[in-house]
Design a protein around this motif. Structure first.
Motif, short mmCIF file in Angstrom:
data_model
loop_
_atom_site.label_atom_id
_atom_site.label_comp_id
_atom_site.label_asym_id
_atom_site.label_seq_id
_atom_site.Cartn_x
_atom_site.Cartn_y
_atom_site.Cartn_z
N ARG A 1 0.84 -1.21 0.00
CA ARG A 1 0.00 0.00 0.00
C ARG A 1 0.87 1.26 0.00
NH1 ARG A 1 -2.72 -0.50 4.74
NH2 ARG A 1 -3.21 -2.65 4.35
N ASN A 2 1.90 1.27 0.83
CA ASN A 2 2.79 2.42 0.88
C ASN A 2 3.54 2.61 -0.44
OD1 ASN A 2 2.03 2.96 3.49
ND2 ASN A 2 3.76 1.86 4.40
N TRP A 3 3.96 1.51 -1.06
CA TRP A 3 4.66 1.59 -2.34
C TRP A 3 3.74 2.16 -3.43
CZ3 TRP A 3 4.08 -2.02 -6.63
CH2 TRP A 3 4.99 -1.78 -7.66
N MET A 4 2.48 1.71 -3.45
CA MET A 4 1.53 2.21 -4.45
C MET A 4 1.26 3.70 -4.25
SD MET A 4 -0.07 -0.49 -6.29
CE MET A 4 -1.78 -0.81 -6.13
N ARG A 5 1.18 4.13 -3.00
CA ARG A 5 0.94 5.55 -2.72
C ARG A 5 2.12 6.41 -3.14
NH1 ARG A 5 -1.40 4.36 3.12
NH2 ARG A 5 -3.53 3.86 2.55
N PRO B 1 -1.30 2.89 -10.66
CA PRO B 1 -1.36 1.67 -11.47
C PRO B 1 -2.52 1.66 -12.46
CG PRO B 1 -0.92 1.10 -9.20
CD PRO B 1 -1.22 2.56 -9.23
N SER B 2 -3.65 2.27 -12.10
CA SER B 2 -4.78 2.29 -13.03
C SER B 2 -4.44 3.08 -14.29
CB SER B 2 -6.02 2.88 -12.34
OG SER B 2 -5.75 4.19 -11.90
#
Length: 89
Positions: A48-52, A58-59
Motif C-alpha cells: 500500500r505504501n509503495w503504491m501511494r 497503477p490504473s
C-alpha cells in the motif's frame, strides 16, 4: 492399564504422551497461523505504501498499456489489410 491401552496384539498407546503431542501440535498450528497473519499484514502495508509513493497510479499505467495494445493491434490489422488488398489473389 490407566495410561496405556493395548490394541491389536500388543500395540500399546501411551495416552498422556499422545495428548501432550496433540496439545503441542495445536499450539504450533496457532502460532503458525499468527505468524502468517503478521507476514501478510506487513506485506500488505508495504504494498500500500509503495503504491501511494508511485508518481503514476497503477490504473493509469494499465489504461496506457491497453491503449498502446489497441493502437498496435489496429496498426497490425491495417498493415495486414493493405498487404492482402494489394495482392492479386
Amino acid at each position: 492399564m490407566a495410561t496405556n491401552e493395548s490394541f491389536f496384539n500388543g500395540f500399546q498407546l501411551n495416552r498422556p504422551l499422545l495428548a501432550g503431542g496433540a496439545v503441542l501440535t495445536g499450539i504450533g498450528a496457532v502460532l503458525s497461523v499468527a505468524g502468517t497473519v503478521m507476514v501478510c499484514a506487513a506485506l500488505a502495508t508495504a504494498g500500500r505504501n509503495w503504491m501511494r509513493s508511485m508518481d503514476t497510479p497503477p490504473s493509469a499505467l494499465a489504461q496506457k498499456a491497453i491503449h498502446d495494445a489497441k493502437v498496435a493491434s489496429a496498426a497490425g490489422w491495417e498493415a495486414w489489410r493493405s498487404e492482402h488488398a494489394a495482392s492479386p489473389n
